[in-house]
Design an enzyme around this catalytic site. Structure first.
Site, PDB file in Angstrom:
ATOM      1  N   THR A 125       0.855  -1.142   0.000  1.00  0.00           N
ATOM      2  CA  THR A 125       0.000   0.000   0.000  1.00  0.00           C
ATOM      3  C   THR A 125       0.900   1.203   0.000  1.00  0.00           C
ATOM      4  O   THR A 125       2.094   1.045  -0.221  1.00  0.00           O
ATOM      5  CB  THR A 125      -0.909  -0.023   1.249  1.00  0.00           C
ATOM      6  OG1 THR A 125      -1.888   0.947   1.146  1.00  0.00           O
ATOM      7  CG2 THR A 125      -0.135   0.182   2.494  1.00  0.00           C
TER       8      THR A 125
ATOM      9  N   LYS B 177      -5.546   1.008   7.215  1.00  0.00           N
ATOM     10  CA  LYS B 177      -4.190   0.505   7.418  1.00  0.00           C
ATOM     11  C   LYS B 177      -3.448   1.244   8.519  1.00  0.00           C
ATOM     12  O   LYS B 177      -2.245   1.084   8.679  1.00  0.00           O
ATOM     13  CB  LYS B 177      -3.426   0.592   6.110  1.00  0.00           C
ATOM     14  CG  LYS B 177      -4.105  -0.220   5.015  1.00  0.00           C
ATOM     15  CD  LYS B 177      -3.522   0.061   3.681  1.00  0.00           C
ATOM     16  CE  LYS B 177      -4.335  -0.643   2.608  1.00  0.00           C
ATOM     17  NZ  LYS B 177      -3.864  -0.304   1.282  1.00  0.00           N
TER      18      LYS B 177
ATOM     19  N   GLY C 258       1.149   2.171  11.085  1.00  0.00           N
ATOM     20  CA  GLY C 258       0.661   1.899   9.743  1.00  0.00           C
ATOM     21  C   GLY C 258       1.369   0.678   9.193  1.00  0.00           C
ATOM     22  O   GLY C 258       2.478   0.350   9.627  1.00  0.00           O
TER      23      GLY C 258
ATOM     24  N   SER D  49       4.319  -0.017  -1.663  1.00  0.00           N
ATOM     25  CA  SER D  49       4.607   0.029  -3.093  1.00  0.00           C
ATOM     26  C   SER D  49       4.642   1.446  -3.641  1.00  0.00           C
ATOM     27  O   SER D  49       5.397   1.727  -4.568  1.00  0.00           O
ATOM     28  CB  SER D  49       3.592  -0.814  -3.864  1.00  0.00           C
ATOM     29  OG  SER D  49       2.278  -0.415  -3.530  1.00  0.00           O
TER      30      SER D  49
ATOM     31  N   ALA E 246      -0.952   8.106  -5.450  1.00  0.00           N
ATOM     32  CA  ALA E 246      -2.111   7.412  -6.014  1.00  0.00           C
ATOM     33  C   ALA E 246      -2.243   7.656  -7.513  1.00  0.00           C
ATOM     34  O   ALA E 246      -2.744   6.799  -8.242  1.00  0.00           O
ATOM     35  CB  ALA E 246      -3.389   7.842  -5.301  1.00  0.00           C
TER      36      ALA E 246
ATOM     37  N   CYS F 281       1.188   5.220  -8.695  1.00  0.00           N
ATOM     38  CA  CYS F 281       1.338   3.810  -8.320  1.00  0.00           C
ATOM     39  C   CYS F 281       0.016   3.061  -8.509  1.00  0.00           C
ATOM     40  O   CYS F 281      -1.001   3.460  -7.938  1.00  0.00           O
ATOM     41  CB  CYS F 281       1.793   3.714  -6.858  1.00  0.00           C
ATOM     42  SG  CYS F 281       1.931   2.017  -6.253  1.00  0.00           S
TER      43      CYS F 281
END
Length: 181
Positions: A10, A42, A54, A133, A165, A168
């Site tokens: 994430t 998360k 996290g 990621s 966002a 990725c």
């Protein structure tokens, strides 16, 4: 688990600026080429809301680590540095734990740490930590915002996650934000 069936997630980012700590994460959980969930949580608050955690990686593994870390924080009376080192030692040496595929980032008012299963406990530079990621994308954006803006910690965290966002494929715009002031 084969590469194409591996859970991907994430982006989690921590910003420390002007006495504030902000932790942000996206909500996407991906299995292979499929988005399995778009609004996963998360981030957690523990120790009377004084510590933020996290995770990135396998969700089930991360929940196991959340619980273990929370136990260590209680055992060491809120000292997240000691709790992180002890968790990393246990994670690295325990036959079952060392198979876990996740990373944690933890923060309190004084410290930000990244904890990995290889025994690493890293205090990042510049008051910024990123895992997952999309972590490097968010980290790059956050460093630029820290140097060239007057945004608050929470604004930098949110804007940086939005950039990650956009870039990725394992990160989405469903952003959760937690703050310590």
């Amino acid at each position: 688990m084969s590469e194409e069936r591996k859970f991907r997630s994430t982006t989690v980012l921590v910003i420390r600026k002007d006495g504030q700590v902000a932790m942000a994460a996206d909500g996407q959980v991906t299995l292979g080429a499929t988005v399995m969930k778009s609004n996963a949580k998360k981030l957690r608050r523990i120790y009377d809301n004084k510590v933020l955690i996290g995770f990135a990686g396998s969700t089930a593994d991360a929940f196991n680590l959340f619980d273990k870390f929370e136990g260590k924080v209680s055992e060491y009376r809120g000292n997240i540095v000691r709790a992180s080192v002890e968790l990393a030692k246990e994670w690295r040496t325990d036959k079952i734990l060392r198979r876990l595929e996740a990373m944690l980032v933890v923060a309190d008012k004084e410290n930000t740490l990244i904890i990995s299963g290889s025994g690493d406990v890293v205090e990042p530079d510049m008051g910024i930590a990123a895992i997952g990621s999309g972590g490097n994308y968010a980290l790059s954006a956050a460093r630029a915002y820290m140097e060239c803006s007057n945004y608050s910690a929470s604004e930098i965290a949110t804007k940086s996650l939005e950039i990650a966002a956009d870039i990725c494929i394992y990160t989405n715009h469903s952003i959760t934000l937690e703050e310590l002031k």
